[in-house]
Design an enzyme around this catalytic site. Structure first.
Site, PDB file in Angstrom:
ATOM      1  N   GLU A  51       0.818  -1.223   0.000  1.00 44.72           N
ATOM      2  CA  GLU A  51       0.000   0.000   0.000  1.00 44.72           C
ATOM      3  C   GLU A  51       0.853   1.275   0.000  1.00 44.72           C
ATOM      4  O   GLU A  51       0.459   2.277  -0.599  1.00 44.72           O
ATOM      5  CB  GLU A  51      -0.944   0.018   1.207  1.00 44.72           C
ATOM      6  N   PHE A 113     -12.222  -6.691  13.765  1.00 50.19           N
ATOM      7  CA  PHE A 113     -11.120  -7.187  12.939  1.00 50.19           C
ATOM      8  C   PHE A 113     -10.763  -6.162  11.865  1.00 50.19           C
ATOM      9  O   PHE A 113     -11.617  -5.678  11.138  1.00 50.19           O
ATOM     10  CB  PHE A 113     -11.505  -8.519  12.294  1.00 50.19           C
ATOM     11  N   GLN A 114      -9.491  -5.828  11.787  1.00 55.63           N
ATOM     12  CA  GLN A 114      -8.950  -4.859  10.833  1.00 55.63           C
ATOM     13  C   GLN A 114      -9.643  -3.503  10.928  1.00 55.63           C
ATOM     14  O   GLN A 114      -9.836  -2.809   9.923  1.00 55.63           O
ATOM     15  CB  GLN A 114      -9.001  -5.399   9.398  1.00 55.63           C
ATOM     16  N   LYS A 163     -17.892  -0.280   5.175  1.00 54.26           N
ATOM     17  CA  LYS A 163     -18.235  -1.309   4.181  1.00 54.26           C
ATOM     18  C   LYS A 163     -19.727  -1.330   3.863  1.00 54.26           C
ATOM     19  O   LYS A 163     -20.123  -1.566   2.711  1.00 54.26           O
ATOM     20  CB  LYS A 163     -17.773  -2.688   4.663  1.00 54.26           C
ATOM     21  N   MET A 467      24.377   9.137   3.395  1.00 54.67           N
ATOM     22  CA  MET A 467      24.243  10.465   4.001  1.00 54.67           C
ATOM     23  C   MET A 467      24.452  10.401   5.508  1.00 54.67           C
ATOM     24  O   MET A 467      25.080  11.290   6.096  1.00 54.67           O
ATOM     25  CB  MET A 467      22.874  11.070   3.681  1.00 54.67           C
TER      26      MET A 467
END
Length: 558
Positions: A51, A113-114, A163, A467
């Site tokens: 993602e 969940f999630q 959802k 760096m």
């Protein structure tokens, strides 16, 4: 007509002219993905490897076009994986709409969940965000999100959709998006008059250009302004290409790794005209000593940036393009030939240098410039290679240098490179990465090969975090604490395993042939360039020092 929330979302994307989105499916967005499947001939979906890659790709798409980039992720970890990309876009004022799914309304706030409060998490790093719990409000929310993302100072907007909203039905009526007007109502006539008078009174003006000039697409007006004022020009990392790097009046970048000429000229000038730059600490060095002998005129679309870091003598708030148009109308032709000659003499006295006997980052970048004739989009990760890309590639046009300036996101460049190439299929698009950065999101090579997106990935492989090592060398008595990457990772084999063509370069003589072949192949290519561990970016300003205390390797030896 009656449509589900998911269908409404797709129709709203089409309303906004969205042709490509970048994302990764999951449970909470299954309905959305089902709708996208039915409209795949109208909206192209690029499935990234992660993602975060989707958010950076949307960012690269947006920076290279000026249009709103769109990314999509599921709830919970899918949404949180977007956060770094959203924050990157926020810091650099990139227009983006990030769409996330969430659990159904009855499950919100129950540690389902999630489930995660992504709106709460992203509140500090978005221009605005929404959570949609009512399908009747979805279309208007999406339209507003796009408007906010692109209006004034652009930025990312998050739309979190439960959802059940994606499944519920509602009445949908197509709406033609309203034209986004430039910010002009804040441009005051008296401010323009004062600015013109300040310019008239200056004998050593210096023009300092930031990312706002790129975002506003003000290059034409900026060129006219530079001609009328007759002044040298320096820029920020984000301002690259707004004014051509090929123009003799261009002195290079300002700040920590800016040129000696830019740093000394800003210190010596009597008027610093700042156009779309926010005076980052990396630019100013010691604030108390920054342009101490100069009056400061700042032009910016965001009033919050005026007097935030540096106190100005005068400011104009408004869209850069429109402000410059109106200021130009008030200017007569000025002549500062003596001052410009002094600055040109400094350019000759303090050129950028590197070791031309061995394979180095600057040599590779100059070769890319030479072979492409500067007609390429360059994306970068963050570190030494990023600074070399800013120093040694002469950007002639805006939107051709895409880099994470404000947040400094390692892992940004490859996703951005993919997004930029998707948006600009006829352009050569090259990502420049250190080996430390490349390993963060190198899985996106699999995205490039899946869709045959012909990017060129150059890895400046010095086997260290370059760096950070440079700072450890200069300020930490060479205590290289966890910055040596002495492992057995073979980037050529990895790239080939993901389906890309790969090369390894160990000497200067190989660079030109490999680059030309990589361009000609027109497929995803990874070039592993073995450079020395202790190559450094010069010049440099030590943290906390004034910018006129800029030093080179030769100065250090003395």
């Amino acid at each position: 007509m009656q449509l589900t929330g998911s269908e409404v979302l797709v129709e709203c994307l089409k309303e906004q002219g969205v042709d490509t989105i970048f994302g990764y499916p999951g449970g909470a967005v299954l309905n959305i993905y089902d709708a996208l499947y039915k409209h795949q001939n109208e909206i192209r979906h690029i499935l990234t490897s992660h993602e975060q890659g989707a958010s950076h790709a949307a960012d690269g798409y947006a920076r290279s076009t000026g249009k709103v980039g769109v990314c999509l992720a599921t709830s919970g970890p899918g949404a949180t994986n977007l956060v770094t990309g959203i924050a990157t876009a926020y810091m650099d004022s990139v227009p983006m709409v990030a769409i996330t799914g969430n659990v159904t309304v009855p499950l919100l706030g129950k540690d389902s969940f999630q489930e995660v409060d992504i709106a709460g998490i992203t509140m500090p790093v978005t221009k605005h965000n929404f959570i949609v719990k009512d399908v009747t409000k979805l279309a208007d929310t999406l339209r507003l999100a796009f408007k906010i993302a692109i209006t004034g100072r652009p930025g990312p907007v998050l739309v979190d959709i439960t959802k059940d909203v994606t499944a519920a039905k509602t009445e949908y009526t197509k709406v033609v998006p309203e034209k986004i007007e430039r910010v002009t109502e804040t441009i005051k006539e008296e401010d323009l008059v004062t600015a013109a008078q300040m310019i008239k009174e200056a004998s050593k003006p210096m023009i300092f250009v930031g990312g706002g000039a790129v975002i506003s697409e003000a290059s034409e007006e900026l060129n006219t302004f530079v001609d009328l004022v007759d002044a040298p020009v320096c820029d920020t990392l984000m301002g690259k290409g707004a004014f051509s790097g090929e123009d003799e009046r261009y002195t290079g970048m300002l700040g920590m790794h800016g040129t000696k000429t830019s740093n000394l000229a800003v210190t010596e000038c009597d008027l610093l005209i700042t156009i779309g730059a926010r005076f980052s600490d990396r630019v100013t060095g010691n604030i108390d000593k920054f342009a101490a002998g100069a009056k400061i005129l700042q032009i910016d679309v965001d009033p919050a940036e005026i007097n935030k870091n540096v106190i100005t003598d005068h400011s104009i708030v408004g869209d850069i393009k429109m402000v410059l148009r109106r200021v130009n109308d008030k200017l007569t032709q000025h002549n500062h030939s003596e001052w410009i000659q002094h600055v040109l003499d400094m350019k000759e006295k303090y050129p950028l240098k590197y070791n031309k006997d061995i394979l180095t980052g600057p040599y590779i970048i100059e070769k890319v410039y030479e072979i492409t004739k500067g007609d390429a989009i360059i994306t970068t990760e963050v570190g030494q290679h990023q600074m070399w890309a800013a120093q040694f590639f002469k950007y002639q046009k805006a939107r051709t240098f895409l880099t994470s300036g404000g947040l400094g996101t390692m892992g940004y460049g490859l996703g951005a490179c993919i997004g930029a190439k998707v948006a600009n299929p006829d352009k050569i698009v090259v990502n420049m990465a250190g080996d430390g950065c490349f390993r963060m999101n190198m899985n996106e090579i699999a995205t490039a090969t899946r869709y045959n997106i012909p990017i060129i990935q150059i890895v400046f492989n010095n086997h260290v975090l370059g760096m950070v090592r440079q700072w450890q060398s200069l300020f930490y008595e060479e205590r290289y604490s966890y910055t040596v990457l002495n492992d057995a990772v073979d980037f050529v084999k990895l790239a080939e395993a993901m389906g890309a063509k790969a090369y390894r370069i160990t000497k200067k003589e190989e660079v030109e042939g490999v680059l030309k072949e990589a361009i000609e192949l027109n497929i995803p290519v990874v070039i592993d360039c073995q450079i020395q561990s202790d190559d450094k970016v010069w010049p440099m300003v030590a943290p906390g020092a004034a910018i006129d205390e800029v030093f080179t390797e030769e100065d250090l030896k003395k």
